[in-house]
Design a protein around this motif. Structure first.
Motif, PDB file in Angstrom:
ATOM      1  N   VAL A 114      49.623  41.241  43.413  1.00 31.93           N
ATOM      2  CA  VAL A 114      49.068  42.098  44.460  1.00 31.93           C
ATOM      3  C   VAL A 114      49.550  43.515  44.179  1.00 31.93           C
ATOM      4  O   VAL A 114      50.753  43.804  44.288  1.00 31.93           O
ATOM      5  CB  VAL A 114      49.506  41.630  45.863  1.00 31.93           C
ATOM      6  CG1 VAL A 114      48.873  42.518  46.926  1.00 31.93           C
ATOM      7  CG2 VAL A 114      49.132  40.169  46.085  1.00 31.93           C
ATOM      8  N   ILE A 115      48.625  44.394  43.811  1.00 42.05           N
ATOM      9  CA  ILE A 115      48.975  45.736  43.346  1.00 42.05           C
ATOM     10  C   ILE A 115      48.508  46.778  44.355  1.00 42.05           C
ATOM     11  O   ILE A 115      47.342  46.801  44.761  1.00 42.05           O
ATOM     12  CB  ILE A 115      48.329  46.013  41.976  1.00 42.05           C
ATOM     13  CG1 ILE A 115      48.702  44.882  41.001  1.00 42.05           C
ATOM     14  CG2 ILE A 115      48.778  47.357  41.430  1.00 42.05           C
ATOM     15  CD1 ILE A 115      47.917  44.906  39.731  1.00 42.05           C
ATOM     16  N   GLY A 116      49.431  47.651  44.748  1.00 36.81           N
ATOM     17  CA  GLY A 116      49.136  48.660  45.746  1.00 36.81           C
ATOM     18  C   GLY A 116      48.404  49.865  45.186  1.00 36.81           C
ATOM     19  O   GLY A 116      48.219  50.000  43.968  1.00 36.81           O
ATOM     20  N   PRO A 117      48.008  50.787  46.053  1.00 33.74           N
ATOM     21  CA  PRO A 117      47.295  51.990  45.612  1.00 33.74           C
ATOM     22  C   PRO A 117      48.132  52.890  44.707  1.00 33.74           C
ATOM     23  O   PRO A 117      47.588  53.710  43.966  1.00 33.74           O
ATOM     24  CB  PRO A 117      46.949  52.701  46.937  1.00 33.74           C
ATOM     25  CG  PRO A 117      47.874  52.131  47.948  1.00 33.74           C
ATOM     26  CD  PRO A 117      48.156  50.726  47.522  1.00 33.74           C
ATOM     27  N   ASP A 118      49.445  52.715  44.738  1.00 36.25           N
ATOM     28  CA  ASP A 118      50.328  53.495  43.867  1.00 36.25           C
ATOM     29  C   ASP A 118      50.648  52.772  42.566  1.00 36.25           C
ATOM     30  O   ASP A 118      51.479  53.233  41.780  1.00 36.25           O
ATOM     31  CB  ASP A 118      51.628  53.829  44.609  1.00 36.25           C
ATOM     32  CG  ASP A 118      52.346  52.587  45.133  1.00 36.25           C
ATOM     33  OD1 ASP A 118      51.815  51.458  44.940  1.00 36.25           O
ATOM     34  OD2 ASP A 118      53.427  52.730  45.750  1.00 36.25           O
ATOM     35  N   GLU A 128      44.680  45.730  44.972  1.00 40.98           N
ATOM     36  CA  GLU A 128      43.985  44.899  43.986  1.00 40.98           C
ATOM     37  C   GLU A 128      44.738  43.589  43.804  1.00 40.98           C
ATOM     38  O   GLU A 128      45.970  43.577  43.688  1.00 40.98           O
ATOM     39  CB  GLU A 128      43.879  45.626  42.645  1.00 40.98           C
ATOM     40  CG  GLU A 128      43.124  44.847  41.581  1.00 40.98           C
ATOM     41  CD  GLU A 128      42.976  45.628  40.285  1.00 40.98           C
ATOM     42  OE1 GLU A 128      41.839  45.979  39.927  1.00 40.98           O
ATOM     43  OE2 GLU A 128      44.012  45.901  39.642  1.00 40.98           O
ATOM     44  N   VAL A 129      43.990  42.499  43.771  1.00 37.85           N
ATOM     45  CA  VAL A 129      44.542  41.185  43.460  1.00 37.85           C
ATOM     46  C   VAL A 129      44.158  40.833  42.032  1.00 37.85           C
ATOM     47  O   VAL A 129      42.988  40.944  41.643  1.00 37.85           O
ATOM     48  CB  VAL A 129      44.006  40.100  44.422  1.00 37.85           C
ATOM     49  CG1 VAL A 129      44.338  38.697  43.907  1.00 37.85           C
ATOM     50  CG2 VAL A 129      44.582  40.297  45.816  1.00 37.85           C
ATOM     51  N   GLU A 130      45.127  40.441  41.243  1.00 43.99           N
ATOM     52  CA  GLU A 130      44.883  39.913  39.901  1.00 43.99           C
ATOM     53  C   GLU A 130      45.368  38.473  39.889  1.00 43.99           C
ATOM     54  O   GLU A 130      46.488  38.189  40.311  1.00 43.99           O
ATOM     55  CB  GLU A 130      45.652  40.718  38.849  1.00 43.99           C
ATOM     56  CG  GLU A 130      45.186  42.147  38.681  1.00 43.99           C
ATOM     57  CD  GLU A 130      45.956  42.874  37.595  1.00 43.99           C
ATOM     58  OE1 GLU A 130      47.026  42.365  37.180  1.00 43.99           O
ATOM     59  OE2 GLU A 130      45.507  43.944  37.165  1.00 43.99           O
ATOM     60  N   TRP A 131      44.515  37.565  39.437  1.00 51.20           N
ATOM     61  CA  TRP A 131      44.919  36.164  39.438  1.00 51.20           C
ATOM     62  C   TRP A 131      44.536  35.472  38.142  1.00 51.20           C
ATOM     63  O   TRP A 131      43.578  35.858  37.474  1.00 51.20           O
ATOM     64  CB  TRP A 131      44.324  35.425  40.632  1.00 51.20           C
ATOM     65  CG  TRP A 131      42.814  35.476  40.758  1.00 51.20           C
ATOM     66  CD1 TRP A 131      42.082  36.391  41.462  1.00 51.20           C
ATOM     67  CD2 TRP A 131      41.867  34.561  40.188  1.00 51.20           C
ATOM     68  NE1 TRP A 131      40.744  36.113  41.372  1.00 51.20           N
ATOM     69  CE2 TRP A 131      40.578  34.995  40.593  1.00 51.20           C
ATOM     70  CE3 TRP A 131      41.974  33.432  39.385  1.00 51.20           C
ATOM     71  CZ2 TRP A 131      39.408  34.337  40.208  1.00 51.20           C
ATOM     72  CZ3 TRP A 131      40.814  32.778  39.008  1.00 51.20           C
ATOM     73  CH2 TRP A 131      39.549  33.230  39.416  1.00 51.20           C
ATOM     74  N   GLN A 132      45.302  34.456  37.821  1.00 54.02           N
ATOM     75  CA  GLN A 132      45.025  33.616  36.656  1.00 54.02           C
ATOM     76  C   GLN A 132      45.370  32.177  36.988  1.00 54.02           C
ATOM     77  O   GLN A 132      46.421  31.906  37.573  1.00 54.02           O
ATOM     78  CB  GLN A 132      45.820  34.069  35.434  1.00 54.02           C
ATOM     79  CG  GLN A 132      45.586  33.177  34.196  1.00 54.02           C
ATOM     80  CD  GLN A 132      46.246  33.745  32.964  1.00 54.02           C
ATOM     81  OE1 GLN A 132      45.848  34.787  32.455  1.00 54.02           O
ATOM     82  NE2 GLN A 132      47.299  33.086  32.490  1.00 54.02           N
TER      83      GLN A 132
END
Length: 213
Positions: free
Chosen positions: A68-72, A101-105
């Protein structure tokens, strides 16, 4: 020869028919937060749910990642993931309001790794204390729930394929090669069996074209 060709055609079709269903990858059916959605309260957990069970080999969640990646650009997940049936979950402490942004694998039921990313908007409630996040993806340290090190799946979200979810090229190619190789072995065995049967057929006695006086 016609019978032999028909046999080979049927055998080839059977091989392809067996391999085709195994090539289907899991795909996203729901998530928390929803794709493109807006959060106004921090959920107890973030989750990804697919159309089929996930493949946690040997009870390990290696190959799975949830970021879970923030705007910064800072990471807010705790690094631990839990796999249960078709779902993968993690916990995250969000920071300031903004677009995340969510990045998943995941490891699909067919053994392929599947990864993707999506955005959501976070509107922090009044009095919320924002999390500062980390500059690098977090590493799981709790040791419970079969959590895995998120850094182990470094390719998560590195490129979306196949629409909502796609496979990473290396693992997919390797698995496809196994199916193709298995099909070739079966087909070769059928060819050998047919040739042996043809060779064992008794020869037709030759007829004498000359009449005896």
């Amino acid at each position: 020869m016609a019978a032999t060709a028909a046999t080979l055609a049927v055998a080839g079709g059977a091989v392809l028919g067996l391999a085709a269903p195994a090539s289907a990858h899991n795909y996203l059916v729901s998530s928390t937060p929803p794709v493109g959605g807006t959060l106004t309260e921090l959920p107890d957990r973030f989750d990804i749910t697919t159309n089929d069970r996930l493949l946690a080999i040997g009870g390990s969640d290696s190959g799975f990642a949830f970021r879970v990646i923030g705007p910064d650009g800072r990471y807010h997940e705790d690094g631990c993931v839990s796999v249960d049936g078709p779902s993968m979950t993690t916990k995250a402490a969000l920071g300031e309001s903004g677009k995340y942004e969510v990045e998943w694998q995941i490891v699909s039921a067919d053994g392929h790794t599947v990864s993707d990313r999506y955005d959501f908007t976070w509107k922090a409630p009044t009095g919320f204390s924002p999390d500062r996040g980390t500059a690098e993806p977090a590493t799981c340290t709790t040791g419970d729930g079969g959590g895995s090190e998120s850094g182990a799946a470094s390719g998560a979200g590195s490129g979306a394929h196949d629409g909502a979810a796609g496979d990473t090229g290396g693992d997919s190619s390797a698995t496809d090669a196994l199916f193709i190789g298995a099909g070739g072995v079966v087909l070769a065995g059928v060819v050998v069996a047919v040739l042996l049967l043809l060779r064992r057929r008794p020869a037709t006695p030759a007829t004498d074209d000359h009449d005896e006086d």
